[in-house]
Enzyme design. Structure first.
Site, PDB file in Angstrom:
ATOM      1  N   GLY A 109      20.291  72.973  64.788  1.00  0.00           N
ATOM      2  CA  GLY A 109      20.408  71.524  64.818  1.00  0.00           C
ATOM      3  C   GLY A 109      19.610  70.782  63.773  1.00  0.00           C
ATOM      4  N   HIS A 110      18.396  71.267  63.464  1.00  0.00           N
ATOM      5  CA  HIS A 110      17.559  70.578  62.481  1.00  0.00           C
ATOM      6  C   HIS A 110      18.253  70.537  61.115  1.00  0.00           C
ATOM      7  CE1 HIS A 110      14.150  70.520  65.241  1.00  0.00           C
ATOM      8  NE2 HIS A 110      14.420  71.789  65.523  1.00  0.00           N
ATOM      9  N   ARG A 137      28.848  63.450  62.147  1.00  0.00           N
ATOM     10  CA  ARG A 137      29.699  63.866  61.032  1.00  0.00           C
ATOM     11  C   ARG A 137      30.947  62.983  60.940  1.00  0.00           C
ATOM     12  NH1 ARG A 137      30.415  69.856  62.770  1.00  0.00           N
ATOM     13  NH2 ARG A 137      29.847  68.940  64.774  1.00  0.00           N
ATOM     14  N   GLU A 161      27.898  63.723  69.799  1.00  0.00           N
ATOM     15  CA  GLU A 161      29.221  63.815  69.172  1.00  0.00           C
ATOM     16  C   GLU A 161      30.328  63.732  70.217  1.00  0.00           C
ATOM     17  OE1 GLU A 161      28.091  66.449  65.207  1.00  0.00           O
ATOM     18  OE2 GLU A 161      28.829  67.490  66.984  1.00  0.00           O
TER      19      GLU A 161
END
Length: 325
Positions: free
Chosen positions: A17-18, A154, A248
């Site tokens: 995730g980072h 995104r 998301e």
């Protein structure tokens, strides 16, 4: 040319995730100003996705260790103007000393555990975060960016999809590495609840249980796909980890059950509880009975009436570039 350096790592233990969210931010920065140079500094840890950084066209500087001395040397060598930190191993003391050694350096740190920081900008992109949470945690000069308007999503999650919902379809999205091997456990429970469920497990090639998942004939395995939003849009509901992937899923306004798989997700699950959104199962308390109850709950509830989400594509990047003068 101004230079921005991202300091982040990925591994089996740290997760992906980072690096993933730093890549989103890097893209947004380049979209706003194509003249800036973006670099990454990372360790070569087991289960990393450093190749993804390179594949996106960014320069990757491999670090020998996570010490202040090594990072300071790299900043000076590269003549970095702005440092973006996404690492739990870097604390307020580290940040303060780094800024003392580099007087002109601007620093932004990601934070999702509400810790002390000594930086110019702080970003908590969780939907649960509030500026007031950091009143006594950052210096007076620090600009605090918090909440859903600063959530990093995104491109695909800003699009609208017209896909029809597939009956009895479920997506499982429990992280690119899923070190707890929960995807299989959840799939087993779903099939016991309803043998007609069509289950898609979305993960990455660095998942340590990937071969085990490939052997299953009762699920559809989707590895390293680049159309997650499109896939999720056609599902009845999603079972997702309580981190960035959850944001998301919420951007798509999908029904979901979220599993708290790490301690840094507790603030998100607390936020959901406070807003009377009872979708959370803790990983160490997962059971067939709890899953069955949550499925019944999400069938009857519209959680999106209970919270206000203000997702923005470029707000974070614009704020950073205003500082980069």
């Amino acid at each position: 040319m101004k230079k921005i350096l991202f300091r982040c790592d990925s591994s089996f233990n740290l997760g992906l995730g980072h690096v993933k969210r730093c890549l989103v931010l890097a893209k947004r920065l380049k979209e706003q100003n194509s003249d800036i140079e973006i670099l990454f500094a990372s360790l070569a840890l087991k289960g990393n996705i450093n190749e993804e950084i390179v594949s996106k066209g960014y320069i990757l500087e491999l670090l020998e260790d996570s010490s202040l001395e090594i990072l300071d040397k790299k900043i000076k060598e590269l003549r970095v103007d702005f440092l973006i930190i996404d690492s739990y191993s870097i604390d307020e003391v580290f940040e303060k000393e780094l800024k003392q050694k580099n007087q002109k350096l601007k620093v932004l740190s990601f934070d999702d555990t509400f810790c002390l920081h000594y930086v110019d900008m702080l970003l908590n992109h969780g939907i649960q975060a509030k500026k007031s949470d950091y009143k006594d945690l950052v210096p007076a000069f620090c600009k605090v960016l918090c909440g859903s308007e600063y959530t990093l999503l995104r491109d695909e999650f800003f699009m609208e999809y017209q896909n029809s919902i597939e009956e009895n379809s479920v997506a499982i999205l429990l992280g690119g590495n899923d070190v707890l091997n929960l995807s299989s456990k959840v799939a087993n429970a779903l099939l016991e609840i309803n043998s007609k469920y069509s289950i898609s497990i979305i993960t990455s090639s660095v998942n340590p249980y990937i071969e085990e998942l490939r052997q299953r004939v009762d699920i559809k395995l989707l590895v390293d796909i680049d159309n997650i939003a499109e896939v999720l849009s056609s599902k009845e509901f999603v079972i997702v980890a309580s981190g960035g992937s959850l944001f998301e899923v919420m951007a798509l306004k999908k029904k979901f059950i979220n599993i708290e798989v790490a301690t840094n997700q507790k603030e998100v699950t607390n936020f959901l509880e406070v807003n009377l959104i009872k979708t959370t199962i803790k990983a160490d308390e997962f059971s067939l009975e709890k899953l069955r109850a949550k499925i019944e709950y999400i069938k009857k509830s519209d959680i999106y009436k209970k919270i206000e989400l203000n997702f923005s594509k470029d707000r974070v990047a614009k704020m950073i570039l205003e500082e980069l003068v």
